[in-house]
Scaffold this active site. Sequence first.
Site: not given
Length: 494
Positions: A334, A418
């Site tokens: 991310c 994630h």
Amino acid sequence: MVKGALLVAGTTSDAGKSVVTAGICRWLARQGVRVAPYKAQNMSLNSYVTADGAEIGRAQVMQAQAAGLEPVADMNPILLKPGSDRRSQVVLMGRPVADVDAMEYGALKDLLRATALEAFERLRKRYDVVVCEGAGSPAEINLRRGDIANMGLARAANLPVIVVGDIDRGGVFAAFYGTVGLLDAADQSHISGFVVNKFRGAPELLEPGLDQLRQLTGRAVYGVLPWLDGLWLDVEDSLGLDNRSVVMGAPHGRQTLRVAVAKLPRISNFTDLDALAAEPGVVVRFVTGPAELDDADLVVLPGSRATVTDLAWLRESGLAAAIRERKGPVLGICGGFQMLGREIVDEVESKAGLVEGLGMLPARVEFVPEKRLGRPEGVAYGQPVRAYEIHHGLTTVDGGEPFLDGCRAGDVWGTTWHGALENDGFRRAFLADVAGRAGRDFVPAPDTDFARLREARLDALGDLVERHLDTGALLRLIEHGPPAVPSLPPGAGR
């Protein structure tokens, strides 16, 4: 069947509220009680996306799993995500609604309080028991007037409150007494008793102090929970990082695999690394300087709530140069993926405009106001991957090899997903590739089941509650509400 609610407060942050709440949920669920967790307001950079696309704190997800439930936004109606020391994004019922400083936040209090209480009432109608987790300490008297998560909730919903104290820090008796003493009489009437957490040693050594605490406060001690290693899954904030350099077992090859994770100032979703730390023979440590990368086989740039600001810190600390110069595997997740790209255009979080990235991946990131929340699925290394995504940055890839939703260039990987490492087959294949590229004689364990490990740890929490707390007294407290308790002597309160 028992019905009611309970608030688990703490003398400090990281006292153990989250794990005690989860333990009570698991214990009740094993008794056949329909129980749900709840935290009115959570300040955390570790979050998750529910099945219907709402963003909530990871701790409430863990507690929902302890209760055997799919997490929903009602379990954490308000999530605050700090982007700096003064500003936070406000996530209301799973959706971002504002980015505010402390003064602006006050203008939202009425809306937030009403929303939080409505969510609590929906849970109370749907389940037999709601176990609420407080936030910080109920004795933060500077914040009491606008409190939503501690005594404000207890008063509004007439909840009994147990206070958890971390004896490993020292000063737990003073913390218990001081917590009650700083409250006014109306708030004190909800403080029903105490739980000592993280005790190492013989419990009988505590009895003289516990007896005096009972006499001084007129309140019960519901039990003493012993120290138990390995219960750090899904911690709420970076206070839990200090003890996370861990290897879970002997490696299958002759060597361990060493993972260095950049401890960014605004690190988010570092729970992504839990699955790596759970792998036998993998050592995960969080680092802040370039010398700490010298023996690393894999460097991870994790998520960040302030990508551009944390990238500047990465450069100032010397880590950025060390990562660019090293030869060996690097993984960006991310915000870490965004840092590894060629450039970042940010008019949303930092408003810094065009910022040069580390240039290690052929990617360009542009931040947009709309936050992307999802539960994507894909394939990597021939293995299925289920994950979740939470980001404002939209990434364009113009080269390299595909890797989940991101890319790979040589020994560098990047993805916005994630939770990918929680997929056992993918994690093993990825670690085997990393070990080969790092020249390490390491073989991932063929039978590590991360979901089963998490369940075992939740069972361990339930066992702690069942064996070391006065569960009969807890049931009476949940069912009958706050008992009649005395106020502390004049001068002890506010």
